[in-house]
Design a protein around this motif. Structure first.
Motif, mmCIF file in Angstrom:
data_model
loop_
_atom_site.group_PDB
_atom_site.id
_atom_site.type_symbol
_atom_site.label_atom_id
_atom_site.label_comp_id
_atom_site.label_asym_id
_atom_site.label_seq_id
_atom_site.Cartn_x
_atom_site.Cartn_y
_atom_site.Cartn_z
ATOM 1 N N ILE A 146 -49.913 7.733 -4.491
ATOM 2 C CA ILE A 146 -49.605 6.315 -4.190
ATOM 3 C C ILE A 146 -50.305 5.417 -3.563
ATOM 4 O O ILE A 146 -50.997 5.450 -3.639
ATOM 5 N N GLU B 24 -47.353 2.926 0.960
ATOM 6 C CA GLU B 24 -46.600 4.132 0.748
ATOM 7 C C GLU B 24 -47.332 5.138 2.485
ATOM 8 O O GLU B 24 -47.363 6.207 2.756
ATOM 9 N N GLU C 45 -46.963 3.738 5.354
ATOM 10 C CA GLU C 45 -45.873 4.618 5.882
ATOM 11 C C GLU C 45 -45.501 5.767 6.019
ATOM 12 O O GLU C 45 -44.967 5.704 7.127
ATOM 13 N N LYS C 46 -46.211 6.647 5.432
ATOM 14 C CA LYS C 46 -45.776 8.381 5.485
ATOM 15 C C LYS C 46 -46.954 8.439 6.764
ATOM 16 O O LYS C 46 -46.553 9.301 7.135
#
Length: 66
Positions: free
Chosen positions: A5, A9, A12-13
Motif C-alpha cells: 500500500i 493509503e 487513510e486507513k
C-alpha cells in the motif's frame, strides 16, 4: 520488496480506524454484539495493513543507514 500500500493509503486507513474508535467511544451501549464483532474485524484489517506498512518502511530506512 515493494510496499503493498502507499503512504496515502496507510494514512487513510489509519484515519478510518481513528474515526471508528471515536464512534465506539460515543455509542458503546448502542451497538449489538454482531456490530461490535464487525467493527473489531474492520479495525483489525485497517490497523494490520498500516502496521505492516510501517514495519516495512522502518526496515527500508534501517537498511539505508547501514
Amino acid at each position: 520488496m515493494a510496499h503493498e500500500i502507499s503512504l496515502d493509503e496507510a494514512k487513510e486507513k489509519a484515519h478510518q480506524a481513528e474515526i471508528i474508535c471515536l464512534m465506539m467511544e460515543s455509542y458503546p451501549n448502542k451497538m449489538d454484539d454482531s456490530e461490535i464483532e464487525a467493527i473489531a474485524s474492520l479495525l483489525s484489517k485497517l490497523t494490520g495493513d498500516v502496521c505492516a506498512w510501517l514495519i516495512e518502511e522502518q526496515s527500508i530506512k534501517s537498511n539505508k543507514i547501514i
